[in-house]
Design a protein around this motif. Structure first.
Motif, PDB file in Angstrom:
ATOM      1  N   LEU A 178       0.847  -1.201   0.000  1.00 61.04           N
ATOM      2  CA  LEU A 178       0.000   0.000   0.000  1.00 61.04           C
ATOM      3  C   LEU A 178       0.882   1.250   0.000  1.00 61.04           C
ATOM      4  O   LEU A 178       0.622   2.217  -0.731  1.00 61.04           O
ATOM      5  CB  LEU A 178      -0.940  -0.009   1.207  1.00 61.04           C
ATOM      6  N   VAL A 179       1.932   1.212   0.848  1.00 65.99           N
ATOM      7  CA  VAL A 179       2.838   2.366   0.910  1.00 65.99           C
ATOM      8  C   VAL A 179       3.458   2.614  -0.470  1.00 65.99           C
ATOM      9  O   VAL A 179       3.520   3.746  -0.958  1.00 65.99           O
ATOM     10  CB  VAL A 179       3.945   2.123   1.970  1.00 65.99           C
ATOM     11  N   GLN A 180       3.867   1.529  -1.120  1.00 70.67           N
ATOM     12  CA  GLN A 180       4.485   1.646  -2.447  1.00 70.67           C
ATOM     13  C   GLN A 180       3.492   2.204  -3.468  1.00 70.67           C
ATOM     14  O   GLN A 180       3.807   3.128  -4.223  1.00 70.67           O
ATOM     15  CB  GLN A 180       4.966   0.245  -2.878  1.00 70.67           C
ATOM     16  N   LEU A 181       2.263   1.657  -3.444  1.00 68.19           N
ATOM     17  CA  LEU A 181       1.241   2.129  -4.390  1.00 68.19           C
ATOM     18  C   LEU A 181       0.941   3.609  -4.159  1.00 68.19           C
ATOM     19  O   LEU A 181       0.774   4.384  -5.106  1.00 68.19           O
ATOM     20  CB  LEU A 181      -0.045   1.308  -4.241  1.00 68.19           C
ATOM     21  N   ASN A 182       0.878   3.991  -2.862  1.00 64.84           N
ATOM     22  CA  ASN A 182       0.635   5.404  -2.542  1.00 64.84           C
ATOM     23  C   ASN A 182       1.760   6.273  -3.071  1.00 64.84           C
ATOM     24  O   ASN A 182       1.517   7.366  -3.578  1.00 64.84           O
ATOM     25  CB  ASN A 182       0.535   5.583  -1.024  1.00 64.84           C
ATOM     26  N   ARG A 183       2.991   5.742  -2.960  1.00 66.73           N
ATOM     27  CA  ARG A 183       4.146   6.533  -3.396  1.00 66.73           C
ATOM     28  C   ARG A 183       4.080   6.746  -4.912  1.00 66.73           C
ATOM     29  O   ARG A 183       4.240   7.854  -5.406  1.00 66.73           O
ATOM     30  CB  ARG A 183       5.424   5.796  -2.997  1.00 66.73           C
ATOM     31  N   TYR A 184       3.783   5.675  -5.651  1.00 70.73           N
ATOM     32  CA  TYR A 184       3.663   5.793  -7.111  1.00 70.73           C
ATOM     33  C   TYR A 184       2.565   6.797  -7.456  1.00 70.73           C
ATOM     34  O   TYR A 184       2.694   7.627  -8.334  1.00 70.73           O
ATOM     35  CB  TYR A 184       3.292   4.452  -7.737  1.00 70.73           C
TER      36      TYR A 184
END
Ligand code: ADP
Length: 556
Positions: free
Chosen positions: A226-232
Motif C-alpha cells: 500500500l505504501v508503495q502504491l501510494n508513493r507511485y
C-alpha cells in the motif's frame, strides 16, 4: 482513441440531452448573474469621475447603493443557480453511472473474471465523475464565459477601444502554451487514473481476502504494498498537478503583465486628458474579469483531454459486447412446460482457449434426476452457465420444453431454471431477504416453507447476513442458497456441488426433501459424493467429446 470515433461522445450527448430544459435554466440564470457582475466596475467609473472627482456626495451614495443592489441580486441569482445546477449535475452523474451499470449487468462471467473488481469500481466511480464534470461543469462554464467575455469586451471597447489591442496582445502566447501542454496532461491524467485504479483494486482485493492475509502473516507485506502504491500514486499525481498548475499559472502571470501594459499606455492617455481616471480603473478592472473567462477557455482545452481519458476508460466497458442478447420477440414457454432439456450437439470454447467440449448430446425428460460427473475442469459448471445462457454454445443448441434457449426471454428462462452453485452469492440483509431475492413477491409462509425445507429456519429469518454471507458457515450459506432456489419454484433445479460443505447426514436429508418437493421437476445434480447421486435416474459423465452414460453407483 475511442473518443475520436465519436461513439462515446454520442453516448454522452444522449445522456445529457434529456436534461436540456434544465441546462437552459442554468445557462439563463448564470447569464443573468454574469450580467449583474459586470455592473459594479461600470458604476465605479461614475462613482469616481462624477461622484468623487465631481465632489457630489449624493451621487457617491447613489452609486454605492446601486453597487450593493447589484451584488445582492447577483448573490440571489447565484443561490438559485446553485440549486438548479446541483440537480442538473447529479442527474447527469447518476445517468452516466446507471448507463454503465446497466451495461455491466449484461456482461458475461468472462468479463468479470478477466478484471479486478477495483478496476470496474474505479471506472464506475472516478471516471464517471470526471466525464460528468466535463459534460456539465466545464461546458457550462465555457458557455457562461462567452457571455462574460462578450459583455466585458463590449464594456472595455466602450471605455477605450485603443487599449483593447495592448490588453490582449499576449493571448496568442497563452493559447500556444496551453496547446503545447495538452498532450502531456493527457498522458499524465491517464497515468493518475490508472494509479488510482490500482489502489482501489488493491484495497478491494486485500479487504476481501483479509482472513488469508492475517492467516499467513502477510499483513506487513500488504502494508508495504500500500505504501508503495501510494508513493507511485503521489509521484504521478504531483507531475499531473504541476503540469495542470503550470497551464493555469502561466496565462495568469501573462494577464498580470497585460494589466501592466494597459496601465502604462492608459496612463499616458489619462495624462494627455483623453481618458478619465475612473474609465482607466474600470478598464483594468474589466481586464481582470476577462482573465477568468480566458482561463476557462484555456482550461477547456485541458479538461477535454482529461475527460477524453475517462471517456475512453468507460468506452472500454461500454464497447464490451454482451455474450448473449435477449431476442427482439421472445417466445413464451408453453403453459404446460415441464422442464424437458435437450442438448443437441453442443460445442463450447472460452475465447482464445481450445474447445472445452463438443458434440454434447442428451435428452433429459421432464422430471428426471440426472447426475453429471466428470473430472475437475471438464466443463460441468460451464455447461450449467450455458443452460442459464450466460453464454451461447458455439455450435449446436439447447432446448427447454422444445424452445431453443436463444428464443426465450432471458429473465423468464433464468427464473425457470434455478442454479445453486457451490459458492452462491449472498447479499447483505436478513436471511429472509436472501431467500426472497429471486422471488420477491413470495408470501411469508412460502419463505418459511423454503427455509424449513433447506433446514435454515432455525437461524431465524430476521437474522442479518453480512456482505457475501461472511457471518454464516459454508454449509449455512449453501442451505440458504438452496432455500432461495426452492422459493423460485423452478422447472429445472440445478445443484452444482451445492451441498459440498454440508455434513453427510444433513446433505442426505436435504436431498430427500428436494426429491419430495421437486418429484416431478427436472433435477440436475453435480456432485462428487456418490450417495447424493445414488438414486439418480441417470448419470452422465462429461468428457471433451460429449456425454458418456455411467452406471448408477459408480458415480464418484
Ligand atoms: P468443472 O465445473 O467441470 O470443474 P469449469 O466449467 O468450472 O469445470 O471449467 C472448465 C474449464 O474452463 C477449466 O479449465 C477452467 O479453467 C476454464 N474456465 C472457466 N471459466 C473460464 C473463463 N471465464 N475464461 C476462460 N476459461 C475458463
Amino acid at each position: 482513441m475511442a473518443i475520436a470515433g465519436g461513439r462515446s461522445v454520442r453516448w454522452l450527448f444522449n445522456l445529457v440531452r434529456p436534461q436540456s430544459a434544465r441546462v437552459l435554466v442554468v445557462l439563463a440564470a448564470s447569464g443573468l448573474a454574469s450580467a449583474l457582475s459586470l455592473a459594479p466596475p461600470w458604476l465605479t467609473r461614475f462613482l469616481i469621475d462624477d461622484g468623487l472627482i465631481g465632489r457630489r456626495i449624493d451621487l457617491v451614495a447613489w452609486y454605492c447603493a446601486a453597487i450593493l443592489g447589484a451584488a445582492v441580486a447577483a448573490a440571489l441569482v447565484g443561490a438559485f443557480n446553485r440549486w438548479q445546477y446541483l440537480t442538473l449535475s447529479s442527474r447527469v452523474l447518476f445517468g452516466l453511472r446507471e448507463a454503465v451499470f446497466a451495461h455491466l449487468q449484461s456482461l458475461p462471467p468472462t468479463f468479470f473474471s478477466g478484471r479486478s473488481t477495483g478496476d470496474v469500481m474505479a471506472r464506475l466511480d472516478g471516471d464517471v465523475a470526471e466525464v460528468q464534470r466535463f459534460a456539465v461543469d466545464t461546458l457550462l462554464a465555457a458557455v457562461n464565459s462567452v457571455l462574460v467575455l462578450a459583455g466585458t469586451l463590449a464594456a472595455m471597447a466602450a471605455l477605450c477601444p485603443s487599449l483593447l489591442l495592448p490588453a490582449f496582445i499576449l493571448l496568442p502566447v497563452q493559447v500556444a502554451i496551453t496547446r503545447l501542454m495538452r498532450a502531456r496532461i493527457g498522458i499524465l491524467t491517464r497515468k493518475v487514473r490508472e494509479r488510482s485504479t490500482q489502489l482501489t483494486a488493491f484495497l478491494v482485493e486485500t479487504i476481501g481476502a483479509m482472513k488469508l492475509v492475517q492467516a499467513v502473516g502477510a499483513a506487513p507485506r500488504e502494508q508495504a504494498r500500500l505504501v508503495q502504491l501510494n508513493r507511485y500514486f503521489l509521484g504521478d499525481l504531483r507531475r499531473a498537478e504541476m503540469a495542470g498548475f503550470a497551464v493555469g499559472a502561466i496565462p495568469s502571470l501573462l494577464n498580470g503583465v497585460a494589466a501592466g501594459i494597459v496601465f502604462l499606455i492608459g496612463g499616458t492617455f489619462v495624462m494627455k486628458g483623453s481618458l478619465s481616471v475612473g474609465a482607466l480603473i474600470a478598464f483594468v478592472s474589466y481586464l481582470g474579469r476577462a482573465g477568468g473567462p480566458v482561463n476557462t477557455f484555456l482550461g477547456l482545452i485541458i479538461a477535454q483531454r482529461r475527460a477524453a481519458v475517462s471517456l475512453d476508460r468507460l468506452a472500454e466497458i461500454l464497447d464490451e459486447p454482451p455474450a448473449v442478447m435477449n431476442p427482439a420477440e421472445p417466445r413464451r414457454l408453453p403453459s404446460e412446460a415441464k422442464g424437458e432439456i435437450v442438448l443437441d450437439g453442443v460445442h463450447f470454447a472460452y475465447p482464445g482457449c481450445p474447445s472445452l467440449f463438443s458434440d454434447v448430446q442428451a435428452i433429459l425428460p421432464a422430471g428426471v434426476k440426472v447426475g453429471i460427473v466428470g473430472a475437475s475442469g471438464a466443463g460441468k459448471s460451464t455447461l450449467i452457465d450455458l443452460l442459464h445462457r450466460h453464454y451461447d454454445p458455439e455450435a449446436g443448441r439447447i432446448l427447454l420444453d422444445g424452445c431453443d434457449l436463444r428464443s426465450l426471454d432471458l429473465t423468464q428462462l433464468r427464473r425457470r431454471i434455478a442454479v445453486v452453485a457451490q459458492d452462491s452469492p449472498l447479499i447483505s440483509g436478513t436471511i429472509a431477504a436472501n431467500i426472497l431475492y429471486a422471488a420477491p413477491d413470495a408470501s411469508a409462509e412460502e419463505v418459511i416453507r423454503a427455509a424449513v425445507a433447506a433446514e435454515i429456519a432455525h437461524l431465524g429469518l430476521d437474522t442479518p447476513v453480512a456482505e457475501r454471507g461472511a457471518s454464516l458457515s459454508g454449509g449455512e450459506r449453501q442451505r440458504l442458497a438452496i432455500a432461495r432456489a426452492l422459493l423460485q419454484d423452478p422447472l429445472v433445479l440445478i445443484l452444482d456441488e451445492a451441498t459440498s460443505a454440508i455434513d453427510r447426514e444433513t446433505e442426505q436429508r436435504i436431498a430427500r426433501t428436494i426429491d419430495r418437493l421437486f418429484a416431478n421437476r427436472t433435477r440436475i445434480i453435480i456432485s462428487h459424493h456418490a450417495e447424493v447421486l445414488a438414486d439418480a435416474d441417470r448419470i452422465l459423465e462429461l468428457t471433451p467429446t460429449g456425454f458418456a452414460e455411467r452406471r448408477i453407483g459408480s458415480a464418484a
